[in-house]
Design a protein around this motif. Structure first.
Motif, short mmCIF file in Angstrom:
data_model
loop_
_atom_site.label_atom_id
_atom_site.label_comp_id
_atom_site.label_asym_id
_atom_site.label_seq_id
_atom_site.Cartn_x
_atom_site.Cartn_y
_atom_site.Cartn_z
N MET A 1 19.71 -36.77 -75.55
CA MET A 1 19.80 -36.59 -74.10
C MET A 1 20.42 -37.82 -73.44
N LYS A 2 19.92 -38.98 -73.86
CA LYS A 2 20.43 -40.22 -73.28
C LYS A 2 21.91 -40.39 -73.62
N LYS A 3 22.27 -40.03 -74.88
CA LYS A 3 23.68 -40.17 -75.31
C LYS A 3 24.57 -39.26 -74.48
N GLU A 4 24.05 -38.04 -74.19
CA GLU A 4 24.82 -37.09 -73.41
C GLU A 4 25.01 -37.61 -72.00
N ASN A 5 23.99 -38.30 -71.45
CA ASN A 5 24.10 -38.84 -70.11
C ASN A 5 25.08 -40.00 -70.06
N LEU A 6 25.23 -40.72 -71.17
CA LEU A 6 26.10 -41.89 -71.20
C LEU A 6 27.58 -41.51 -71.23
N THR A 7 27.88 -40.40 -71.89
CA THR A 7 29.30 -40.02 -72.10
C THR A 7 30.07 -39.86 -70.78
N PRO A 8 29.53 -39.09 -69.81
CA PRO A 8 30.30 -38.96 -68.55
C PRO A 8 30.58 -40.32 -67.91
N TRP A 9 29.62 -41.22 -67.95
CA TRP A 9 29.82 -42.55 -67.36
C TRP A 9 30.91 -43.32 -68.08
N LEU A 10 30.92 -43.19 -69.41
CA LEU A 10 31.98 -43.88 -70.16
C LEU A 10 33.36 -43.35 -69.80
N LEU A 11 33.40 -42.01 -69.67
CA LEU A 11 34.69 -41.40 -69.33
C LEU A 11 35.15 -41.75 -67.91
N LEU A 12 34.16 -41.95 -67.05
CA LEU A 12 34.48 -42.29 -65.67
C LEU A 12 34.76 -43.78 -65.49
N SER A 13 34.43 -44.57 -66.48
CA SER A 13 34.47 -46.02 -66.32
C SER A 13 35.84 -46.57 -65.87
N CYS A 15 38.11 -45.19 -63.99
CA CYS A 15 38.24 -44.85 -62.57
C CYS A 15 37.29 -45.70 -61.73
N LEU A 16 36.06 -45.85 -62.24
CA LEU A 16 35.07 -46.65 -61.49
C LEU A 16 35.51 -48.10 -61.39
N LEU A 17 36.14 -48.58 -62.46
CA LEU A 17 36.61 -49.97 -62.45
C LEU A 17 37.68 -50.17 -61.39
N ILE A 18 38.59 -49.21 -61.34
CA ILE A 18 39.69 -49.31 -60.35
C ILE A 18 39.13 -49.18 -58.94
N MET A 19 38.27 -48.17 -58.77
CA MET A 19 37.66 -47.98 -57.44
C MET A 19 36.85 -49.20 -57.04
N GLY A 20 36.14 -49.72 -57.99
CA GLY A 20 35.30 -50.89 -57.72
C GLY A 20 36.11 -52.09 -57.27
N SER A 21 37.22 -52.33 -58.00
CA SER A 21 38.00 -53.53 -57.71
C SER A 21 38.91 -53.37 -56.49
N THR A 22 39.31 -52.14 -56.19
CA THR A 22 40.25 -51.97 -55.07
C THR A 22 39.60 -51.41 -53.81
N VAL A 23 38.40 -50.86 -53.94
CA VAL A 23 37.75 -50.28 -52.75
C VAL A 23 36.41 -50.97 -52.47
N PHE A 24 35.50 -50.88 -53.43
CA PHE A 24 34.14 -51.38 -53.14
C PHE A 24 34.08 -52.90 -53.01
#
Lengths: 289, 441
Positions: A1-13, A15-24
């Motif tokens: 279950m935990k591994k399944e929850n981690l995968t979407p975050w890894l795939l989004l990482s 995008c999150l990095l770019i959003m984080g550095s250029t927006v947030f």
């Protein structure tokens, strides 16, 4: 279950990095700047001052003038752009050999940069013998050139008209595409039942156009709030004609006061954010229906 | 299997991100040994390329300047041959230069080694540490009177290259038609002459002066107040109310009497009106001496005479400079090369050449004298005389808060021009607002 929850975050990482550095990150930094006395020309004297910048802005007559000007322009942009976009879309929907030419011509104002729009209209409403004054003088409607941009409200109305001229193409294309998506059988059935053109519009077109209203509203509101180039081109850097964006530009980029400018950014963010919140909530309600 | 696929997908994504962010691709394992072997060679190469870069930096500088100050290719080649320094010109809009310099300086880098410094930027650039001090001989300082504008506390920070000072111009043909044989010497005469010109239908708006919400209205206020009263600011930099009121009263009267085009309140086009034949009198930039006699630009060739500025009781004894200069960045990697360039750019020979090539008015009085002697400037009138009477209106140098102060000044003038304030109310408002800015610093 935990591994399944981690995968979407890894795939989004990424995008999150770019959003984080250029927006947030810039958003957080801007907030921190807004709590500092930070003048670019006095970088040796940067210090934390809490909410002093916000207090200074909220007690400044320039801010309230800019806010009232922004609301004024926004109001008139919505008041005029909405019905004119609807009307233009309906007109473009009529079958005519000139449809494609008219549609292309209708897009031109949208394609022009806002600054070019502003300069173009400045020449039309030139306070001496611009095109508008020449036409009115020629028709005998005025006896002397009218100073369009001298008076605060006529200048702001002019700016609102220039913005309206720019946003109508998008609005009308949106309406046109929605109209063209309506099945023609509905109109045929209505005609068989003996309905008039107005009844067809009111009973069929209008209700089916309702879903695009929030988008149209959002786009015209954004154009109304973001009025900047047009105002500067029409009337220069006058305090009494400043909108929130002009006020912000002057503070941040002419006075190089980044602390105060950052605080203005946040106040603009809050006011537009409130407006945006209601739009998104409305769109969410529409979808859930 | 699912896990392996997910892991592979994540690895692909991470690799693509690293690839996108990284520089060179990884070499295969077979080349690792070669890489290790070559690493010391690479280090040597790197050291060499660094010194090459330094060598390159030592023989190259960048020069950020608006298009009106760009020397010709031949001139730059001459400089390179003389000094061994190559100049990379970065032609940049005047409006953009200040932003570029401030942004680069915030990151402690140079937008360019040598850059344009407008007279209004000196105070803030110096205070912020964005321009380096420059030394000029006393002889050069005496030859370039507008250099004083670019000094702060006795130290020079930029060298003026493009001269601009205020000259009064009158259209002699129009004045002759009205039966006015002498040019005006006081502002009372300017106004009465203008009324006569208007009454006789010779010129609808005889006086042209800026009144719109922009910098030109501020400079108008500054030179007018200074030439009327000999001061604009007190010794403590606060605004002198009497000087402010005198200047505003004149502007207000010209406006109320309909002597200046109402369009000047809304648009910044007061200066071209004289050479378009739409005005009979103007106080404007010194470049108009050439412009009014240029058939490509002027409809009144040979009709306009440059004269001394009018004053209160008699002609004014001074004029004010609004020149452009060049300064050196303290973050320049080639300060010696930059210094050589500035010395060359402001030398008498180059100033003469800049006039011939790009119509740039020299800041050296000696060069201006030579140009006039050589007949290069037609109909100069009082141009040379005024060049020797240049004085800065700022008692302690251009202040750091100039931009904020200027914005208050031109907005107040514009409000007065639009009938929202009387001259007294405008003077009171200006004193209050400017002194508040001075106090805040």
């Amino acid at each position: 279950m935990k591994k399944e929850n981690l995968t979407p975050w890894l795939l989004l990482s990424p995008c999150l990095l770019i959003m984080g550095s250029t927006v947030f990150y810039p958003a957080i930094r801007t907030f921190l700047f807004s709590m500092q006395r930070y003048r670019l020309t006095e970088s040796y004297d940067i210090r934390f001052i809490g909410l002093d910048n916000y207090r200074s802005i909220l007690s400044s007559p320039e801010f309230w003038t800019a806010l009232s000007n922004s609301v004024f322009v926004l109001f008139f942009v919505l008041l005029i752009a909405f019905p004119v976009s609807m009307l233009t879309g309906l007109l473009l929907n009529r079958k005519s050999p000139l449809n494609s030419v008219l549609t292309a011509a209708a897009i031109i104002p949208w394609a022009l940069p806002p600054l070019v729009n502003g300069i173009l209209w400045r020449f039309i409403f030139y306070p001496g013998y611009g095109l508008a004054n020449r036409i009115l003088l020629g028709l005998g409607l005025i006896s002397a050139p009218f100073p369009w941009t001298e008076n605060r409200f006529s200048a702001l109305l002019l700016a609102a008209l220039v913005v309206v001229w720019r946003v109508i193409p998008f609005g009308s294309i949106l309406v046109l595409s929605s109209l063209q998506a309506i099945p023609t059988e509905l109109y045929e059935a209505a005609r068989v039942d003996g309905s008039s053109r107005f009844q067809e519009y009111w009973a069929i077109s209008f209700p089916l156009l309702l879903p695009i209203f929030p988008i149209l509203f959002l786009q015209t509101s954004m154009a109304g709030i973001n009025v900047f180039d047009e105002l500067l081109a029409l009337s220069g850097d006058r305090y009494e004609l400043s909108t929130l964006l002009v006020y912000h530009y002057r503070t941040s980029f002419r006075f190089l006061d980044l602390g105060l400018g950052s605080a203005i950014s946040y106040l603009i963010l809050l006011s537009s954010g409130l407006l945006g919140y209601f739009y998104i909530k409305r769109i969410g309600k529409e979808r859930s229906r | 299997m699912k896990t392996i696929r997910r892991a592979a997908l994540c690895l692909c994504l991470a690799s693509s991100l690293l690839y996108a962010c990284g520089g060179k691709t990884q070499e295969g394992s077979a080349k690792d040994a070669e890489q290790k072997k070559g690493s010391s060679a690479a280090a040597e190469e790197k050291a060499e390329s660094e010194s090459e870069k330094q060598g390159k930096a030592a023989s190259e500088i960048s020069f950020m300047i608006p298009d009106w100050g760009v020397p010709t290719e031949e001139m730059l080649k001459d400089f390179e041959e003389q000094s061994g320094v190559k100049v990379n010109v970065l032609t940049t809009g005047w409006d953009d230069i200040r932003n570029k310099i401030s942004t680069a300086a915030a990151g402690k880098t140079a937008a360019a080694d040598v850059f344009e410094v407008d007279w209004s930027w000196v105070g803030e650039f110096q205070k912020a540490g964005w321009i380096a001090p420059i030394s000029l001989s006393q002889e050069d300082m005496d030859d370039m009177l507008s250099a004083k504008t670019f000094s702060v506390d006795g130290t020079l920070y930029a060298v003026p290259y493009s001269n601009d000072y205020r000259i009064a111009y009158y259209n002699k043909s129009m004045f002759d038609q009205a039966g006015i044989s002498e040019p005006p010497k006081t502002w009372k005469e300017v106004i009465s002459d203008a009324k006569l010109l208007k009454e006789k239908g010779i010129c609808e708006y005889p006086v042209s002066n800026p009144m719109s919400a922009d910098e030109k209205s501020t400079t108008t206020f500054l030179w007018l107040a200074y030439t009327l009263d000999g001061k604009v600011f007190n010794e403590d930099n606060t605004l002198n109310r009497e000087a402010a009121l005198d200047a505003l009263s004149i502007l207000d009267e010209i406006n109320r009497e309909g002597l200046s085009d109402p369009a000047n309140r809304a648009v910044s086009e007061a200066f071209p009106r004289l050479r378009n034949g739409e005005a009979a009198f103007m106080v404007g930039p010194s470049s108009n001496v050439m412009a009014v006699n240029d058939p490509r630009k002027s409809k009144v060739v040979g009709q306009v005479i440059p004269i001394l500025l009018p004053g209160k009781e008699a002609q004014a004894e001074v004029t004010t400079p609004f020149a452009e200069a060049v300064g050196i960045s303290p973050y320049s990697k080639n300060p010696e090369g930059a210094k050589k360039f500035v010395e060359w750019y402001s030398s008498p020979e180059v100033q003469y050449q800049l006039y011939e090539e790009i119509s740039n008015l020299p800041t050296r009085t000696s060069v201006l004298e030579k140009l006039l002697k050589d007949g290069k400037i037609q109909n100069p009138g009082a141009m040379l005389e005024l060049a020797k009477r240049i004085e800065s209106p700022f008692p302690n140098g251009v202040p750091i808060y100039y931009t904020r102060m200027s914005t208050e000044i031109f907005n107040t003038i514009n409000q007065m021009a639009n009938g929202k304030l009387s001259a007294e109310e405008a003077a009171d408002q200006l004193v209050e607002k400017v002194n508040k800015i001075v106090k805040e610093g």
